[in-house]
Write a protein that holds these residues in place. Structure first.
Motif, PDB file in Angstrom:
ATOM      1  N   THR A  42       0.798  -1.230   0.000  1.00  0.00           N
ATOM      2  CA  THR A  42       0.000   0.000   0.000  1.00  0.00           C
ATOM      3  C   THR A  42       0.828   1.276   0.000  1.00  0.00           C
ATOM      4  N   ASP A  43       2.133   1.178  -0.160  1.00  0.00           N
ATOM      5  CA  ASP A  43       2.983   2.354  -0.052  1.00  0.00           C
ATOM      6  C   ASP A  43       2.739   3.366  -1.157  1.00  0.00           C
ATOM      7  N   THR A  44       2.290   2.911  -2.321  1.00  0.00           N
ATOM      8  CA  THR A  44       2.085   3.835  -3.436  1.00  0.00           C
ATOM      9  C   THR A  44       0.687   4.457  -3.438  1.00  0.00           C
ATOM     10  N   ALA A  45      -0.140   4.127  -2.455  1.00  0.00           N
ATOM     11  CA  ALA A  45      -1.478   4.727  -2.393  1.00  0.00           C
ATOM     12  C   ALA A  45      -1.365   6.235  -2.165  1.00  0.00           C
ATOM     13  N   ASP A  61      -4.355  11.075   0.017  1.00  0.00           N
ATOM     14  CA  ASP A  61      -5.755  11.407   0.264  1.00  0.00           C
ATOM     15  C   ASP A  61      -6.709  10.287  -0.124  1.00  0.00           C
ATOM     16  N   ALA A  62      -6.158   9.096  -0.377  1.00  0.00           N
ATOM     17  CA  ALA A  62      -7.010   7.969  -0.747  1.00  0.00           C
ATOM     18  C   ALA A  62      -7.854   7.548   0.448  1.00  0.00           C
ATOM     19  N   GLY A  63      -9.133   7.377   0.214  1.00  0.00           N
ATOM     20  CA  GLY A  63     -10.016   6.926   1.277  1.00  0.00           C
ATOM     21  C   GLY A  63      -9.852   5.443   1.546  1.00  0.00           C
ATOM     22  N   ALA A  64     -10.392   4.994   2.674  1.00  0.00           N
ATOM     23  CA  ALA A  64     -10.318   3.578   3.011  1.00  0.00           C
ATOM     24  C   ALA A  64     -11.170   2.772   2.052  1.00  0.00           C
ATOM     25  N   PRO A  65     -10.655   1.674   1.511  1.00  0.00           N
ATOM     26  CA  PRO A  65     -11.438   0.840   0.606  1.00  0.00           C
ATOM     27  C   PRO A  65     -12.540   0.107   1.362  1.00  0.00           C
TER      28      PRO A  65
END
Length: 233
Positions: A190-193, A196-200
């Motif tokens: 998940t390091d490249t997320a 501001d990406a919300g939780a899936p």
């Protein structure tokens, strides 16, 4: 990482024992408050005034029983010997701090001195052996190529900081009398997320995958961060 830390605590101390915890570089107090809620006595050290204010605000929102188990000290983590006696803590946390310290040996030695015999030292560091992963997975081939032979990188805040190699820290922990007992990878997939990406919607599955990868070779070796646990002899 919280699950990894809980695993180490559960495997080293009797169930129900109220531990003396020192959190160096406590930030906004996430781990300190979590451990205080679990019944432990926590002292947090933080030098950044904005983080101290955030931690105090978060603490103010807790019930009185939890507030009285947390002490916040505004100061530099390299000055633990000024504030505390050697052997004063059962658990010492230093998460996300070493990347901002150019020469970490003195800091590490000071942290080890704070531990009682059998105490647990928990470090979270940037993985220098995997610095090429983020630019490589993002298609930044020049950046990936340059990352193989360095321990320096620019973080998402735009700051030039440093990473640590597992072998180097293993030797350092042995040298300060808190040899490495266990290590994990953190943020394997998940390091490249985006920040501001919300939780899936399947966040529990994602966490299960990350937890499994963080303890499994070869995945943990290419994690963005390393969680190292040493024990004071």
């Amino acid at each position: 990482m919280a699950r990894q830390l809980d695993e180490q605590i559960a495997g080293r101390f009797p169930v129900g024992q109220r531990l003396r915890v020192l959190d160096v570089g406590m930030g906004q107090g996430t781990q300190a408050l979590r451990l205080a809620r679990a019944g432990h006595q926590v002292t947090g050290v933080e030098r950044e005034p904005t983080m101290v204010a955030a931690a105090r605000e978060a603490l103010a929102g807790e019930p009185e029983g939890i507030r009285e188990r947390v002490r916040i000290v505004e100061g530099d983590g390299r000055d633990t010997g000024v504030h505390f006696l050697p052997g004063s803590f059962d658990v010492v946390l230093c998460h996300g701090v070493l990347m901002y310290v150019e020469e970490p040996d003195a800091l590490l030695a000071g942290l080890a001195r704070m531990l009682a015999p059998g105490g647990l030292l928990s470090l979270l560091v940037r993985n220098a052996d995997a610095l090429a992963m983020r630019p490589g997975l993002s298609g930044d081939w020049a950046g990936a190529l340059g990352a193989f032979d360095t321990v320096s990188y620019r973080n998402r805040l735009g700051l030039d900081v440093r990473a640590d190699r597992l072998a180097t820290l293993t030797a350092a922990l042995a040298g300060i009398g808190a040899p490495l007992q266990s290590w994990y990878g953190v943020r394997v997939f998940t390091d490249t997320a985006a920040d501001d990406a919300g939780a899936p919607p399947d966040i529990r599955t994602l966490l299960a995958v990350e937890e499994r990868a963080g303890r499994t070779d070869p995945y943990r070796a290419v994690a963005a961060l390393l969680h190292l646990c040493g024990v004071r002899g």
